[in-house]
Design a protein around this motif. Structure first.
Motif, PDB file in Angstrom:
ATOM      1  N   TYR A   1       2.692   6.678  -3.945  1.00  0.00           N
ATOM      2  CA  TYR A   1       1.497   7.341  -3.447  1.00  0.00           C
ATOM      3  C   TYR A   1       1.233   8.565  -4.318  1.00  0.00           C
ATOM      4  O   TYR A   1       2.129   9.367  -4.559  1.00  0.00           O
ATOM      5  N   THR A   2      -0.008   8.707  -4.777  1.00  0.00           N
ATOM      6  CA  THR A   2      -0.408   9.945  -5.458  1.00  0.00           C
ATOM      7  C   THR A   2      -1.521  10.658  -4.714  1.00  0.00           C
ATOM      8  O   THR A   2      -1.916  11.753  -5.119  1.00  0.00           O
TER       9      THR A   2
ATOM     10  N   ILE B   1      -2.308   2.797  -2.031  1.00  0.00           N
ATOM     11  CA  ILE B   1      -1.146   2.886  -2.896  1.00  0.00           C
ATOM     12  C   ILE B   1      -1.561   3.026  -4.354  1.00  0.00           C
ATOM     13  O   ILE B   1      -2.648   2.579  -4.753  1.00  0.00           O
ATOM     14  N   SER B   2      -0.706   3.666  -5.152  1.00  0.00           N
ATOM     15  CA  SER B   2      -0.905   3.787  -6.590  1.00  0.00           C
ATOM     16  C   SER B   2       0.227   3.059  -7.321  1.00  0.00           C
ATOM     17  O   SER B   2       1.111   2.479  -6.704  1.00  0.00           O
ATOM     18  N   GLY B   3       0.190   3.129  -8.646  1.00  0.00           N
ATOM     19  CA  GLY B   3       1.201   2.452  -9.458  1.00  0.00           C
ATOM     20  C   GLY B   3       0.897   1.009  -9.741  1.00  0.00           C
ATOM     21  O   GLY B   3       1.744   0.276 -10.256  1.00  0.00           O
ATOM     22  N   CYS B   4      -0.319   0.569  -9.436  1.00  0.00           N
ATOM     23  CA  CYS B   4      -0.637  -0.859  -9.527  1.00  0.00           C
ATOM     24  C   CYS B   4      -0.886  -1.339 -10.957  1.00  0.00           C
ATOM     25  O   CYS B   4      -1.199  -2.512 -11.166  1.00  0.00           O
ATOM     26  N   SER B   5      -0.757  -0.445 -11.922  1.00  0.00           N
ATOM     27  CA  SER B   5      -0.802  -0.854 -13.327  1.00  0.00           C
ATOM     28  C   SER B   5       0.580  -0.750 -13.963  1.00  0.00           C
ATOM     29  O   SER B   5       0.708  -0.715 -15.186  1.00  0.00           O
ATOM     30  N   ILE B   6       1.618  -0.693 -13.124  1.00  0.00           N
ATOM     31  CA  ILE B   6       3.001  -0.701 -13.596  1.00  0.00           C
ATOM     32  C   ILE B   6       3.487  -2.145 -13.619  1.00  0.00           C
ATOM     33  O   ILE B   6       3.104  -2.963 -12.786  1.00  0.00           O
ATOM     34  N   ALA B   7       4.365  -2.446 -14.564  1.00  0.00           N
ATOM     35  CA  ALA B   7       4.746  -3.833 -14.821  1.00  0.00           C
ATOM     36  C   ALA B   7       5.133  -4.603 -13.562  1.00  0.00           C
ATOM     37  O   ALA B   7       4.706  -5.738 -13.349  1.00  0.00           O
TER      38      ALA B   7
END
Length: 596
Positions: free
Chosen positions: A194-195, A209-215
């Motif tokens: 979360y950001t 939620i965030s981070g959805c462009s992480i591998a």
């Protein structure tokens, strides 16, 4: 095209073997704070906050960023002086959003450190430090998520709800800082975090939620609702995989859900109680170039969309595409502001926004999603045209057709418009937007997808000014009725804070040059300014206690200030983060001279 995408995916580093160490939560510090009464925040209070308080991220759930307080006004603003200041507990990007209720200020900083302060004196009441997992040093993007916490908290009942960098929701007792409940909302070992903070709606914590462009997060990016009393999940909406919508599934072409990234809703949404609808902006697709992504030339839903969801069920009501096939990381997740133009049965129910980095303003009918108008605010060369129905046509010359093909794109990956929120004043029916003139080169690359890192597969050149433009900073005042320009302020330093509109006829904001300023809402004239210790950042806000109005302003390092310094070497970023909070009020002999 598909061969290239599959070759890139084969380089993906497996995450399933990685494990994170166990950890515990560190409760309030200093220990055993003195007992303090605290009036719970009700659902009705969230919908209609007291004018003297700032309960939600943008004060009201329509995200207007407006306060009716008017003790600080065009006549008295010259008499502002420092009331108190506070050094923040962590460095990193300055994107904080203070909240005030019942005489207490709740301040969330990077690394998920939450502090409760006496809003009148600045004295510390309690502190909570969330213990984050120890991640491998190679997980650079995911590690940075804890250094870019924006509006990470919300107030509900007698709780402070915290959205954490390790994808948890935590409820703290507002009077003491002690943990009431917590839930692991998403799997942080895959890269979720979360950001931004949640939106509170009718006993629900609606978060994105965030981070959805992480591998490791391929296949899903989510808006979700949890029970505000227990943390139990109630519903979730997947922004890149919606089997209920065949158009959405087809828009990704041959790319299966397990090979999709992006669609991150990394700005807190808004809520309309009249229709029980919550509105969220969605970010770009990943990888950034369709050449690597393999999705073809059409729209990639729901990326760069506005989505309207039923707040009780999470069911989609409508969506609108602002940038159909993003190849440049010009994502469109920023604040959606709800505005009613007119009264009674004749009222128009609008959603206004500059949703993405290209800086184009839109107005939609928020009941139907119908396009009403759009307006270009800064120089851009990506969107060729927008027709009468709101269909966006892109400049095909800027879509790379080969790996390592460089294109010159305006605006920049740094905006245009970025996370800094605009504000709307019902006094003037005007939307005030902080913007930047900027361009950079964009080049698709073949990139190994590794754990804890983004799958952008793109190289960006340095930020530069567009041709024949010498000023980087812009505030645009837009008439929401038709999108016409009311006024425009241009200056060399880039604006680095969100804006605040007030009942005193002022618009507050600040820049990379460390200047905090008050602008006249009608003309844009700067009526007052002062220089602080670091670039102005985060979300300026205002509140009132014992008949005195206060103005709270975060300062500190930001990526926007850093990229601005690359264009304007005469405006360097100070060494050290300088992350602080400055709180102003009128000199005592002027405190009660409100202009009525």
């Amino acid at each position: 095209m598909m061969t290239l995408r599959l070759t890139t995916l084969l380089a993906f580093t497996a995450l399933s073997a990685m494990s994170l160490p166990a950890y515990a939560q560190d409760a309030a510090t200093p220990a055993a704070p003195a007992a303090r009464s605290y009036k719970p925040v009700t659902n009705d209070m969230i919908l209609n906050p007291p004018p003297e308080e700032w309960i939600s991220w943008r004060r009201t759930v329509d995200n207007q960023g407006y306060s009716p307080l008017d003790l600080i006004n065009k006549d008295t603003v010259k008499n502002l002086e420092l009331a108190w200041a506070w050094p923040m507990a962590a460095d990193g990007q300055q994107e904080s959003a203070p909240l005030v209720h019942d005489g207490m200020m709740f301040l969330s900083t990077n690394q998920n450190i939450i502090q409760a302060l006496d809003a009148k004196t600045g004295d510390l009441i309690w502190e909570y430090r969330h213990v984050l997992p120890q991640l491998p040093s190679s997980w650079g993007y995911q590690l940075n998520q804890a250094r870019r916490q924006k509006n990470s908290i919300a107030l509900y009942d007698d709780k402070v709800i915290v959205a954490t960098a390790d994808a948890k929701l935590v409820a703290l007792d507002a009077a003491t800082g002690k943990v009431d409940w917590e839930t692991q909302a998403f799997d942080t070992s895959k890269g979720y975090s979360y950001t931004v903070g949640p939106l509170i709606v009718n006993d629900k914590v609606i978060s994105a939620i965030s981070g959805c462009s992480i591998a490791g997060t391929a296949g899903g990016c989510f808006i979700a609702a949890h029970d505000a009393k227990t943390g139990k999940e109630l519903w979730r909406f997947n922004t890149i995989d919606d089997p209920k919508n065949p158009e959405q599934e087809a828009s990704w072409g041959d790319v299966p859900p397990e090979n999709r990234w992006g669609g991150t809703p990394w700005t807190t949404g808004s809520y309309d109680p009249r229709t029980n609808t919550t509105f969220w902006g969605i970010g770009m697709p990943g990888p950034y170039s369709q050449l690597i992504r393999g999705s073809g030339e059409g729209a990639v839903l729901y990326t760069n969309n506005t989505v309207a969801l039923d707040a009780d069920t999470g069911e989609r009501k409508w969506n609108f595409s602002h940038l159909p096939a993003d190849n440049w990381d010009l994502d469109s997740p920023f604040e959606r502001i709800l505005v009613d133009e007119g009264e009674g049965d004749a009222a128009k129910h609008l959603l206004v926004t500059v949703p993405g980095k290209d800086g184009i303003a839109f107005a939609l009918d928020r009941d139907t999603g119908k396009y009403l108008w759009s307006r270009e605010t800064v120089y851009q060369n990506v969107v060729k045209s927008i027709d009468a129905e709101g269909k966006v046509t892109l400049n095909s010359d800027l879509v790379p057709t080969a790996v390592n093909q460089e294109v010159f794109v305006c605006t920049s990956v740094s905006g245009g418009k970025l996370w800094m929120a605009g504000a709307y004043s019902p006094r003037t029916q005007t939307y005030y937007v902080p913007l930047a003139e900027a361009c950079n080169t964009v080049t698709p690359t073949v990139t190994e997808f590794t754990a804890g890192n983004a799958v952008g597969a793109t190289k960006f050149g340095p930020r530069v000014l567009p041709p024949n433009i010498t000023d980087g900073g812009v505030v645009e005042a837009i008439n929401v009725a038709d999108g016409s320009q009311k006024w425009r302020l241009n200056q060399r330093p880039t604006f680095t804070s969100s804006l605040l509109a007030t009942g005193g006829g002022l618009v507050f904001g600040g820049d990379a040059g460390r200047f905090l300023m008050a602008m006249d809402e009608e003309t844009g004239d700067v009526l007052w300014k002062t220089r602080l210790n670091a670039p102005i950042g985060g979300y300026p806000m205002t509140y009132e206690i014992d008949g005195e109005q206060y103005l709270a302003v975060p300062t500190g390092f930001s990526a926007q200030a850093g990229s601005s310094a690359s264009m304007f070497p005469e405006i360097p970023v100070p060494s050290g983060s300088g992350n602080s909070l400055f709180v102003f009020k009128l000199r005592s002999d002027n405190a009660k001279t409100a202009s009525n």
